[in-house]
Design an enzyme around this catalytic site. Structure first.
Site, PDB file in Angstrom:
ATOM      1  N   ASP A  82      -9.722   7.220  29.939  1.00  0.00           N
ATOM      2  CA  ASP A  82     -10.401   6.320  30.889  1.00  0.00           C
ATOM      3  C   ASP A  82      -9.683   6.164  32.216  1.00  0.00           C
ATOM      4  O   ASP A  82      -8.516   6.536  32.368  1.00  0.00           O
ATOM      5  CB  ASP A  82     -10.506   4.932  30.264  1.00  0.00           C
ATOM      6  CG  ASP A  82      -9.159   4.194  30.308  1.00  0.00           C
ATOM      7  OD1 ASP A  82      -8.151   4.792  29.871  1.00  0.00           O
ATOM      8  OD2 ASP A  82      -9.113   3.054  30.793  1.00  0.00           O
TER       9      ASP A  82
ATOM     10  N   ASP B 107       1.356  12.394  28.033  1.00  0.00           N
ATOM     11  CA  ASP B 107       1.558  12.452  29.478  1.00  0.00           C
ATOM     12  C   ASP B 107       3.063  12.310  29.722  1.00  0.00           C
ATOM     13  O   ASP B 107       3.814  13.274  29.581  1.00  0.00           O
ATOM     14  CB  ASP B 107       0.733  11.298  30.084  1.00  0.00           C
ATOM     15  CG  ASP B 107       0.680  11.313  31.589  1.00  0.00           C
ATOM     16  OD1 ASP B 107       1.740  11.446  32.210  1.00  0.00           O
ATOM     17  OD2 ASP B 107      -0.411  11.161  32.173  1.00  0.00           O
TER      18      ASP B 107
ATOM     19  N   ARG C 155     -14.740   6.932  29.342  1.00  0.00           N
ATOM     20  CA  ARG C 155     -14.319   7.395  28.008  1.00  0.00           C
ATOM     21  C   ARG C 155     -15.440   8.159  27.311  1.00  0.00           C
ATOM     22  O   ARG C 155     -15.210   9.016  26.472  1.00  0.00           O
ATOM     23  CB  ARG C 155     -13.953   6.198  27.117  1.00  0.00           C
ATOM     24  CG  ARG C 155     -12.700   5.454  27.526  1.00  0.00           C
ATOM     25  CD  ARG C 155     -12.282   4.508  26.403  1.00  0.00           C
ATOM     26  NE  ARG C 155     -11.361   3.482  26.842  1.00  0.00           N
ATOM     27  CZ  ARG C 155     -10.045   3.613  26.915  1.00  0.00           C
ATOM     28  NH1 ARG C 155      -9.481   4.757  26.591  1.00  0.00           N
ATOM     29  NH2 ARG C 155      -9.281   2.613  27.319  1.00  0.00           N
TER      30      ARG C 155
END
Ligand code: PRP
Length: 174
Positions: free
Chosen positions: A156, A100, A162
């Site tokens: 999550d 990310d 998850r």
């Protein structure tokens, strides 16, 4: 209230894992690589990948965490649980669920790089390049995803979701 929308289906994920495994098998066939997964998110991808690889590998995990509660990450990477296996002169492949902002993987690649592996590469299932704040070399990639909050396949929100087999976008519902 949150609403889940499927972004990448379990079938697409399964096909991609098989493709990545083919590529990795060609590159690591005789190298007995050490695969290091970043907990917790990577555990689903890691377990699918090693069973498709069909070559001898060793696995280890490191637990790093950047997100607190909720959707926003904190700036500090905390190494909670380190690598137990000696990595000097090993062919090391880092397994990540998503890159990310890039801080988690950057931290780990720097940490491992200092320990003199024979080679050090990164395999991530998902990449969200729109959020990157630090440069990360991705050697093996599953999917590029848009700038949306995604959950499932190991990822999550506050430890939920998850277990979802598809990658889903979590949309705020009015
Ligand atoms: C998530 C994800 C990656 C990391 C990516 O983990 O699993 O490891 O964030 O973020 P970055 O590229 O912005 O650093 P998280 O820290 O939420 O821990 P978790 O895997 O235990 O959910």
């Amino acid at each position: 209230m949150n609403k889940l929308k499927v972004l990448i289906t379990r079938e697409e994920i399964e096909r991609k894992v098989a493709e990545l495994a083919d590529e990795l098998r060609r590159d690591y066939q005789d190298k007995h690589p050490l695969l290091i997964g970043i907990l917790k998110g990577s555990f689903v991808f890691m377990s699918d990948l090693i069973r498709k690889l069909n070559i001898p590998v060793e696995i280890d995990f490191v637990k790093l965490s950047s997100y607190g509660a909720g959707k926003e990450p904190s700036d500090k990477i905390k190494q909670v649980q380190g690598v137990k296996t000696s990595i000097k002169d090993r062919h090391v492949l880092v397994i990540e669920d998503i890159v990310d902002r890039g801080r988690t993987v950057r931290f780990l690649l720097d940490y491992l790089g200092r320990r003199k592996p024979a080679s050090l590469k990164l395999c991530t299932m998902f990449d969200k390049p729109s959020r990157r704040v630090t440069e990360v070399p991705i050697d093996y990639l599953g999917f590029t995803v848009p700038d949306a909050f995604v959950v499932g396949y190991g990822l999550d929100l506050n430890e939920e979701f998850r277990y979802l087999p598809d990658l889903c976008v979590l949309e705020d519902q009015e």
